[in-house]
Write a protein that holds these residues in place. Structure first.
Motif, PDB file in Angstrom:
ATOM      1  N   ASN A  13      98.841  71.744  48.637  1.00 54.45           N
ATOM      2  CA  ASN A  13      98.660  72.559  49.928  1.00 54.45           C
ATOM      3  C   ASN A  13      98.829  71.555  51.064  1.00 54.45           C
ATOM      4  O   ASN A  13      98.755  70.391  51.057  1.00 54.45           O
ATOM      5  CB  ASN A  13      97.252  73.153  50.191  1.00 54.45           C
ATOM      6  N   GLY A  14      99.058  72.159  51.870  1.00 54.73           N
ATOM      7  CA  GLY A  14      99.334  71.313  53.219  1.00 54.73           C
ATOM      8  C   GLY A  14      98.198  70.512  53.515  1.00 54.73           C
ATOM      9  O   GLY A  14      97.123  70.971  53.402  1.00 54.73           O
ATOM     10  N   ALA A  15      98.467  69.359  54.323  1.00 55.15           N
ATOM     11  CA  ALA A  15      97.291  68.382  54.837  1.00 55.15           C
ATOM     12  C   ALA A  15      96.453  67.878  53.942  1.00 55.15           C
ATOM     13  O   ALA A  15      95.406  67.153  54.222  1.00 55.15           O
ATOM     14  CB  ALA A  15      96.434  69.189  55.673  1.00 55.15           C
ATOM     15  N   GLY A  63     106.811  69.971  54.815  1.00 50.82           N
ATOM     16  CA  GLY A  63     105.765  70.878  55.355  1.00 50.82           C
ATOM     17  C   GLY A  63     105.950  72.280  54.648  1.00 50.82           C
ATOM     18  O   GLY A  63     105.189  73.118  55.185  1.00 50.82           O
ATOM     19  N   GLU A  65     105.539  73.567  52.354  1.00 47.45           N
ATOM     20  CA  GLU A  65     104.588  74.200  51.411  1.00 47.45           C
ATOM     21  C   GLU A  65     103.481  75.229  51.918  1.00 47.45           C
ATOM     22  O   GLU A  65     102.759  76.003  51.416  1.00 47.45           O
ATOM     23  CB  GLU A  65     103.647  72.984  50.495  1.00 47.45           C
ATOM     24  N   GLU A  66     103.320  74.864  53.378  1.00 48.09           N
ATOM     25  CA  GLU A  66     102.364  75.594  54.104  1.00 48.09           C
ATOM     26  C   GLU A  66     102.898  77.006  53.944  1.00 48.09           C
ATOM     27  O   GLU A  66     102.150  78.004  54.224  1.00 48.09           O
ATOM     28  CB  GLU A  66     102.395  75.220  55.546  1.00 48.09           C
ATOM     29  N   ASP A  68     104.938  78.332  51.540  1.00 47.05           N
ATOM     30  CA  ASP A  68     105.397  78.661  50.048  1.00 47.05           C
ATOM     31  C   ASP A  68     106.781  78.718  50.204  1.00 47.05           C
ATOM     32  O   ASP A  68     107.583  79.810  49.472  1.00 47.05           O
ATOM     33  CB  ASP A  68     104.593  79.939  49.805  1.00 47.05           C
ATOM     34  N   ASP A  89      88.805  70.417  51.278  1.00 43.10           N
ATOM     35  CA  ASP A  89      89.457  71.743  51.511  1.00 43.10           C
ATOM     36  C   ASP A  89      89.659  72.446  50.023  1.00 43.10           C
ATOM     37  O   ASP A  89      90.077  71.872  49.122  1.00 43.10           O
ATOM     38  CB  ASP A  89      90.907  71.269  51.866  1.00 43.10           C
ATOM     39  N   SER A  92      92.493  73.832  48.679  1.00 38.19           N
ATOM     40  CA  SER A  92      93.446  73.403  48.011  1.00 38.19           C
ATOM     41  C   SER A  92      93.252  73.086  46.588  1.00 38.19           C
ATOM     42  O   SER A  92      94.008  72.910  45.609  1.00 38.19           O
ATOM     43  CB  SER A  92      93.592  71.856  48.802  1.00 38.19           C
TER      44      SER A  92
END
Ligand code: GDP
Ligand code: MG
Length: 168
Positions: A13-15, A63, A65-66, A68, A89, A92
């Motif tokens: 996932n993002g971040a 980015g 992935e945020e 999809d 998270d 995630s």
């Protein structure tokens, strides 16, 4: 002799710290506000594994992935994969199965490792150790707890993948 080059995709996932991990491993730095350099698809680093020179190419996303929206081109020809979730998270962590399936659908069963990043934030954890270990066991994956920030276990992740790939 022929140099071995390995394309590694880093997903999650993002971040969760994917870009930071790539930057840490290839450039040796950690910055709080890493911004992807436009136009750069991957960073690389050469290491010696069992006396063999190996070039690791670590592919980053911009980015997508945020949303999809990772394209097939990102996965194409990948030899190894890092699945990343974050200590802080829970979503995630829950998304790992989904990421694994996506990678498998695109490139099949390639050497893969599971990484719990941000282990420096353990006091803020939302994932029990048993849960993380159970996930790794169920997916039959080597599991590393890492901190890209503290440079903990980052080298080990990629060394393991290179070794695993050379064993094939
Ligand atoms: P990506 O979206 O998965 O590529 O994540 P980034 O690499 O952009 O990182 C997201 C945020 O997490 C950034 O503010 C990073 O500085 C931070 N970060 C990455 N790795 C770590 C870590 O090991 N510990 C801590 N505390 N923060 C981290
Ligand atoms: Mg990123």
């Amino acid at each position: 002799d022929m140099e071995v080059a390995i394309k590694v995709v880093v997903v999650g996932n993002g971040a969760v710290g994917k870009s930071s991990m790539i930057q840490r491993y290839c450039k040796g730095i950690f910055t709080k506000d890493y911004k992807k350099t436009i136009g750069v698809d991957f960073l690389e680093r050469q290491i010696i594994v069992n006396g063999e020179e190996v070039r690791l190419m670590l592919w980053d996303t911009a980015g997508q992935e945020e949303f999809d929206a990772i394209t097939k081109a990102y996965y194409r020809g990948a030899h190894a994969c890092v699945l990343v979730f974050s200590t802080t998270d829970r979503e995630s962590y829950q998304a790992i199965d989904n990421w694994r399936e996506k990678v498998e659908a695109e490139v099949g069963n390639i050497p893969t490792v599971l990484v719990q990043n941000k282990i420096d934030l353990l006091e803020e954890t939302v994932i029990k150790n048993e849960e993380a270990e159970a996930l790794a066991k169920r997916l039959k994956l080597r599991f590393y707890r890492a901190s890209v920030k503290e440079d903990l276990n980052v080298n080990e992740v990629f060394k393991y993948l290179a070794e695993k790939y050379l064993q094939r």
